[in-house]
Design an enzyme around this catalytic site. Structure first.
Site, PDB file in Angstrom:
ATOM      1  N   ASP A   1      17.907  -9.976 -46.719  1.00  0.00           N
ATOM      2  CA  ASP A   1      17.670  -9.986 -45.280  1.00  0.00           C
ATOM      3  C   ASP A   1      17.915  -8.571 -44.771  1.00  0.00           C
ATOM      4  O   ASP A   1      19.038  -8.064 -44.853  1.00  0.00           O
ATOM      5  CB  ASP A   1      18.620 -10.968 -44.597  1.00  0.00           C
ATOM      6  CG  ASP A   1      18.325 -11.157 -43.117  1.00  0.00           C
ATOM      7  OD1 ASP A   1      17.738 -10.242 -42.496  1.00  0.00           O
ATOM      8  OD2 ASP A   1      18.718 -12.205 -42.567  1.00  0.00           O
ATOM      9  N   ILE A   2      16.894  -7.918 -44.282  1.00  0.00           N
ATOM     10  CA  ILE A   2      17.027  -6.514 -43.887  1.00  0.00           C
ATOM     11  C   ILE A   2      17.984  -6.329 -42.722  1.00  0.00           C
ATOM     12  O   ILE A   2      18.416  -5.211 -42.439  1.00  0.00           O
ATOM     13  CB  ILE A   2      15.664  -5.872 -43.551  1.00  0.00           C
ATOM     14  CG1 ILE A   2      15.010  -6.541 -42.342  1.00  0.00           C
ATOM     15  CG2 ILE A   2      14.742  -5.913 -44.757  1.00  0.00           C
ATOM     16  CD1 ILE A   2      13.747  -5.826 -41.858  1.00  0.00           C
TER      17      ILE A   2
ATOM     18  N   ASN B   1       7.275  -3.407 -41.934  1.00  0.00           N
ATOM     19  CA  ASN B   1       6.371  -4.494 -41.562  1.00  0.00           C
ATOM     20  C   ASN B   1       7.092  -5.756 -41.132  1.00  0.00           C
ATOM     21  O   ASN B   1       6.601  -6.491 -40.281  1.00  0.00           O
ATOM     22  CB  ASN B   1       5.453  -4.819 -42.751  1.00  0.00           C
ATOM     23  CG  ASN B   1       4.742  -6.142 -42.561  1.00  0.00           C
ATOM     24  OD1 ASN B   1       3.820  -6.277 -41.760  1.00  0.00           O
ATOM     25  ND2 ASN B   1       5.182  -7.155 -43.295  1.00  0.00           N
TER      26      ASN B   1
ATOM     27  N   TYR C   1       8.916 -10.382 -27.025  1.00  0.00           N
ATOM     28  CA  TYR C   1       8.210  -9.911 -28.219  1.00  0.00           C
ATOM     29  C   TYR C   1       7.456  -8.625 -27.899  1.00  0.00           C
ATOM     30  O   TYR C   1       7.536  -7.637 -28.642  1.00  0.00           O
ATOM     31  CB  TYR C   1       7.244 -10.979 -28.720  1.00  0.00           C
ATOM     32  CG  TYR C   1       6.320 -10.477 -29.804  1.00  0.00           C
ATOM     33  CD1 TYR C   1       6.802 -10.220 -31.081  1.00  0.00           C
ATOM     34  CD2 TYR C   1       4.975 -10.245 -29.538  1.00  0.00           C
ATOM     35  CE1 TYR C   1       5.954  -9.747 -32.075  1.00  0.00           C
ATOM     36  CE2 TYR C   1       4.122  -9.777 -30.520  1.00  0.00           C
ATOM     37  CZ  TYR C   1       4.619  -9.520 -31.784  1.00  0.00           C
ATOM     38  OH  TYR C   1       3.777  -9.042 -32.764  1.00  0.00           O
TER      39      TYR C   1
ATOM     40  N   ALA D   1       8.047  -6.503 -25.560  1.00  0.00           N
ATOM     41  CA  ALA D   1       9.002  -5.426 -25.315  1.00  0.00           C
ATOM     42  C   ALA D   1       9.531  -4.854 -26.625  1.00  0.00           C
ATOM     43  O   ALA D   1       9.722  -3.640 -26.757  1.00  0.00           O
ATOM     44  CB  ALA D   1      10.156  -5.942 -24.456  1.00  0.00           C
TER      45      ALA D   1
ATOM     46  N   LYS E   1       7.954  -4.692 -29.438  1.00  0.00           N
ATOM     47  CA  LYS E   1       6.910  -3.891 -30.064  1.00  0.00           C
ATOM     48  C   LYS E   1       6.629  -2.610 -29.263  1.00  0.00           C
ATOM     49  O   LYS E   1       6.255  -1.584 -29.838  1.00  0.00           O
ATOM     50  CB  LYS E   1       5.637  -4.721 -30.224  1.00  0.00           C
ATOM     51  CG  LYS E   1       5.773  -5.820 -31.275  1.00  0.00           C
ATOM     52  CD  LYS E   1       6.178  -5.248 -32.628  1.00  0.00           C
ATOM     53  CE  LYS E   1       6.198  -6.292 -33.721  1.00  0.00           C
ATOM     54  NZ  LYS E   1       6.562  -5.726 -35.042  1.00  0.00           N
TER      55      LYS E   1
END
Length: 253
Positions: free
Chosen positions: A63-64, A90, A154, A156, A158
């Site tokens: 999990d990053i 990604n 979402y 915001a 991006k």
């Protein structure tokens, strides 16, 4: 997906969210261009499927967002291949959440995955990218620069990715590190299912979006991966700080 020339031969790329969709297609595209790829994701079985679909792909299930994960990911790639040339941020999540239904946990989770984790990965990768004059490609969305009713948080997150891209590009240009972003429009992946939509609801949304897109086409993951690879290739060395929107013209309407 394979390129006609092995433009990244001998280079090393980390691709997050590589277990499915755009991430899987991107891992295969980079491997097809000759790169060694570390595909990262939370689920081991889908990652193994990605590795089995192409050559030169190894995987790491993590999990990053976890403490120490960015450093561990970068160290794994560098220890295996001795260098790092490309980071593709990604992995991400979406959420359909009108203002009236705002949930603090959803906001925190979106920002943790879409903004904080890519930032810490870029930080961990930076010394190695400086050494190779490497690249960072961040995944945004057409909704990173156009409004999305019912998806403000979402959008915001991006929009933040796009500003990180521009700011890092300006900051690192003198050191030879390029930073760009690819902003897909509606793309046929399983992201909507992970956001909690039923398959029927996801299909209805794709049908709705198809009618709004000027080309009347929902992209496949490979079509987006094509542009991610283009932004990383040496031939693109004069492009930095750019957000390349791949949405069939949706941002124009």
């Amino acid at each position: 997906m394979h390129t006609r020339e092995r433009s990244l031969a001998g280079q090393v790329a980390i691709v997050t969210g590589a277990g499915s969709g755009i991430g899987r297609a991107t891992a295969l595209a980079f491997a097809g261009a000759g790169a060694h790829v570390l595909g990262v994701g939370r689920r081991e079985e889908p990652l193994k499927e990605t590795a089995a679909a192409g050559e030169n792909i190894e995987v790491l299930a993590v999990d990053i967002r976890a403490e120490g994960a960015p450093e561990a990911i970068v160290e794994t790639a560098v220890r295996r291949w001795g260098r790092l040339d490309h980071l593709v941020n990604n992995a991400g999540a979406t959420a359909v959440m009108p203002l009236a239904e705002t949930d603090a946990r959803v906001i925190h989770d979106l920002l943790a995955l879409n903004v904080v984790a890519p930032s810490l990965l870029a930080h961990a990768a930076l010394p190695h990218l400086r050494a190779t004059s490497g690249t960072i490609v961040n995944l945004s969305s057409t909704y990173g620069h156009r409004p999305m009713a019912g998806g403000a948080h979402y959008s915001a997150s991006k929009a933040a990715v796009e500003q990180l891209t521009r700011s890092w590009a300006l900051e690192l240009a003198g050191e030879g590190v390029r930073v760009n972003s690819v902003a897909p429009g509606p793309t046929r992946t399983d992201v909507m299912l992970h956001a909690g939509l039923s398959p029927e609801a996801a299909n209805d949304m794709y049908a709705y979006e198809r009618e709004r897109i000027p080309t009347h086409h929902i992209a496949g993951a490979e079509e987006v991966a094509h542009w991610i690879l283009r932004m990383a290739e040496p031939a693109g060395r004069h492009a930095t700080g750019q957000v390349v929107t791949v949405d069939g013209g949706l941002e124009l309407v």
